[in-house]
Enzyme design. Structure first.
Site, mmCIF file in Angstrom:
data_model
loop_
_atom_site.group_PDB
_atom_site.id
_atom_site.type_symbol
_atom_site.label_atom_id
_atom_site.label_comp_id
_atom_site.label_asym_id
_atom_site.label_seq_id
_atom_site.Cartn_x
_atom_site.Cartn_y
_atom_site.Cartn_z
ATOM 1 N N TYR A 151 0.839 -1.209 0.000
ATOM 2 C CA TYR A 151 0.000 0.000 0.000
ATOM 3 C C TYR A 151 0.872 1.257 0.000
ATOM 4 C CZ TYR A 151 -3.784 3.123 1.617
ATOM 5 O OH TYR A 151 -4.706 4.137 1.741
ATOM 6 N N ALA A 153 3.930 1.557 -1.048
ATOM 7 C CA ALA A 153 4.591 1.657 -2.359
ATOM 8 C C ALA A 153 3.644 2.306 -3.366
ATOM 9 C CB ALA A 153 5.002 0.268 -2.838
ATOM 10 N N LYS A 155 1.027 4.214 -2.824
ATOM 11 C CA LYS A 155 0.641 5.593 -2.494
ATOM 12 C C LYS A 155 1.823 6.570 -2.638
ATOM 13 C CE LYS A 155 -3.701 4.887 -1.632
ATOM 14 N NZ LYS A 155 -4.736 5.495 -2.477
HETATM 15 P P1 NAP Z 1 -13.384 2.291 0.804
HETATM 16 O O1 NAP Z 1 -14.486 2.709 1.693
HETATM 17 O O2 NAP Z 1 -12.894 0.887 0.860
HETATM 18 O O3 NAP Z 1 -13.776 2.674 -0.698
HETATM 19 C C1 NAP Z 1 -12.919 2.367 -1.748
HETATM 20 C C2 NAP Z 1 -13.676 2.510 -3.036
HETATM 21 O O4 NAP Z 1 -12.791 2.122 -4.111
HETATM 22 C C3 NAP Z 1 -14.896 1.628 -3.096
HETATM 23 O O5 NAP Z 1 -15.989 2.418 -3.498
HETATM 24 C C4 NAP Z 1 -14.550 0.599 -4.157
HETATM 25 O O6 NAP Z 1 -15.672 0.291 -4.934
HETATM 26 C C5 NAP Z 1 -13.530 1.323 -5.005
HETATM 27 N N1 NAP Z 1 -12.662 0.398 -5.726
HETATM 28 C C6 NAP Z 1 -11.842 -0.540 -5.202
HETATM 29 N N2 NAP Z 1 -11.240 -1.229 -6.172
HETATM 30 C C7 NAP Z 1 -11.677 -0.710 -7.347
HETATM 31 C C8 NAP Z 1 -11.413 -0.995 -8.702
HETATM 32 N N3 NAP Z 1 -10.556 -1.963 -9.062
HETATM 33 N N4 NAP Z 1 -12.045 -0.269 -9.657
HETATM 34 C C9 NAP Z 1 -12.906 0.697 -9.314
HETATM 35 N N5 NAP Z 1 -13.201 1.032 -8.043
HETATM 36 C C10 NAP Z 1 -12.589 0.320 -7.070
HETATM 37 O O7 NAP Z 1 -12.086 3.206 1.050
HETATM 38 P P2 NAP Z 1 -11.935 4.734 1.534
HETATM 39 O O8 NAP Z 1 -11.497 4.686 2.941
HETATM 40 O O9 NAP Z 1 -13.112 5.530 1.149
HETATM 41 O O10 NAP Z 1 -10.651 5.151 0.676
HETATM 42 C C11 NAP Z 1 -10.736 5.941 -0.492
HETATM 43 C C12 NAP Z 1 -9.322 6.316 -0.912
HETATM 44 O O11 NAP Z 1 -8.682 7.013 0.154
HETATM 45 C C13 NAP Z 1 -8.441 5.095 -1.211
HETATM 46 O O12 NAP Z 1 -7.565 5.385 -2.286
HETATM 47 C C14 NAP Z 1 -7.650 4.937 0.071
HETATM 48 O O13 NAP Z 1 -6.420 4.269 -0.151
HETATM 49 C C15 NAP Z 1 -7.465 6.384 0.467
HETATM 50 N N6 NAP Z 1 -7.169 6.579 1.888
HETATM 51 C C16 NAP Z 1 -8.073 6.217 2.847
HETATM 52 C C17 NAP Z 1 -7.768 6.417 4.196
HETATM 53 C C18 NAP Z 1 -8.725 6.071 5.288
HETATM 54 O O14 NAP Z 1 -8.331 6.226 6.467
HETATM 55 N N7 NAP Z 1 -9.947 5.640 5.016
HETATM 56 C C19 NAP Z 1 -6.523 6.955 4.538
HETATM 57 C C20 NAP Z 1 -5.619 7.295 3.538
HETATM 58 C C21 NAP Z 1 -5.956 7.101 2.217
HETATM 59 P P3 NAP Z 1 -16.115 -1.221 -5.253
HETATM 60 O O15 NAP Z 1 -16.289 -1.891 -3.918
HETATM 61 O O16 NAP Z 1 -17.369 -1.045 -6.032
HETATM 62 O O17 NAP Z 1 -14.981 -1.788 -6.035
#
Ligand code: NAP
Length: 243
Positions: A151, A153, A155
């Site tokens: 992850y 890597a 990001k």
């Molecule tokens: P989440 O609730 O798991 O949502 C991730 C979304 O990405 C889901 O809607 C999922 O949709 C979609 N997704 C996953 N694989 C996909 C694919 N191959 N093609 C298209 N869509 C895809 O995660 P989140 O916490 O909202 O995170 C959103 C972003 O913020 C991510 O990039 C994550 O790494 C980043 N982030 C989050 C946090 C945190 O604390 N939450 C911290 C730092 C960074 P489907 O299920 O329909 O595939």
């Protein structure tokens, strides 16, 4: 005519909130994710702001699926003004025990997707001579995190891609920036154990987790006119996790 924003991973969590916020800002929104049912629910909510919203289910790790999706978005809305690369996954584990599949999948979904979507969306933006790209990275990409070798890597790569693309596209009026969230309450972080959550909380200066609204607000700013002179930057939004 309204401007158009493309948001990947818009079916839940941070991406869903970004879609709602940009719709409330007056953008037509093109919603991507893999679960069409969840996207449809978010699209209905976006439409309540009086803008257009349409779902484009696709796997953003697949180059050909992104090419087809972007072509369809351009046909449907006419322009692509904002791209938010938000889709992401985790497959955590210690490096010594990490499978090749865990490594490759996380790199494909979190990193290659940014190449795929920027390549096709920026082609449209270059012709328009304007555009905004906002890539969702992570504090793990800036500072590293034990158990998140793959992850981190992916990001960290997103931050390098953001800087390179910012230089490449600046002459065409396109800005490219990244946001590095800390711990935000979403389905992605809900899976952590209470001990893991408590350990993170103890390190956050503001002594609380972040909200999806706090990330969506920064995306709204970077997509708006007040951010026209900002490019190649990464904004950390972590409540002071790393100070
Ligand atoms: P989440 O609730 O798991 O949502 C991730 C979304 O990405 C889901 O809607 C999922 O949709 C979609 N997704 C996953 N694989 C996909 C694919 N191959 N093609 C298209 N869509 C895809 O995660 P989140 O916490 O909202 O995170 C959103 C972003 O913020 C991510 O990039 C994550 O790494 C980043 N982030 C989050 C946090 C945190 O604390 N939450 C911290 C730092 C960074 P489907 O299920 O329909 O595939």
């Amino acid at each position: 005519m309204n401007k158009t924003a493309v948001i990947t991973g818009a079916g839940r969590g941070i991406g869903a909130e970004i879609a709602l916020r940009l719709a409330s800002d007056g953008f037509n929104v093109a919603l991507n994710g893999q679960d069409g049912g969840r996207l449809a629910e978010i699209a209905m909510k976006c439409k309540k702001f009086g803008t257009e919203a349409e779902c484009f289910p696709a796997d953003v790790s697949k180059h050909d699926e992104c090419e087809t999706m972007v072509k369809r978005i351009k046909e449907r809305f006419g322009t692509i003004d904002v791209l938010v690369n938000n889709a992401g996954i985790t497959k955590d584990g210690l490096l010594a025990r990490m499978s090749e599949e865990s490594y490759d999948t996380v790199i494909a979904v979190n990193q290659k997707s940014v190449f795929n979507m920027m390549k096709f969306c920026c082609a449209v933006m270059m012709k328009q001579r304007s555009g905004r790209v906002i890539n969702i990275s992570s504090v793990a990409g800036l500072h590293g995190n034990a158990g998140q070798f793959n992850y981190s890597a992916s990001k960290a790569a997103v931050i390098g891609m953001t800087k390179s693309a910012a230089k490449e596209f600046a002459p065409r009026g396109i800005t490219v920036n990244a946001i590095a969230p800390g711990f935000i309450q979403t389905p992605m972080t809900d899976v952590l154990t209470d001990e893991q959550k408590a350990a993170v909380l103890s390190l956050i200066a503001l002594k609380r987790y972040g909200t999806v609204e706090e990330i969506a607000g920064a995306v709204s700013f970077l997509a708006g006119k007040d951010a026209a002179y900002i490019t190649g930057q990464t904004i950390e939004i972590s409540g002071g996790l790393t100070i």
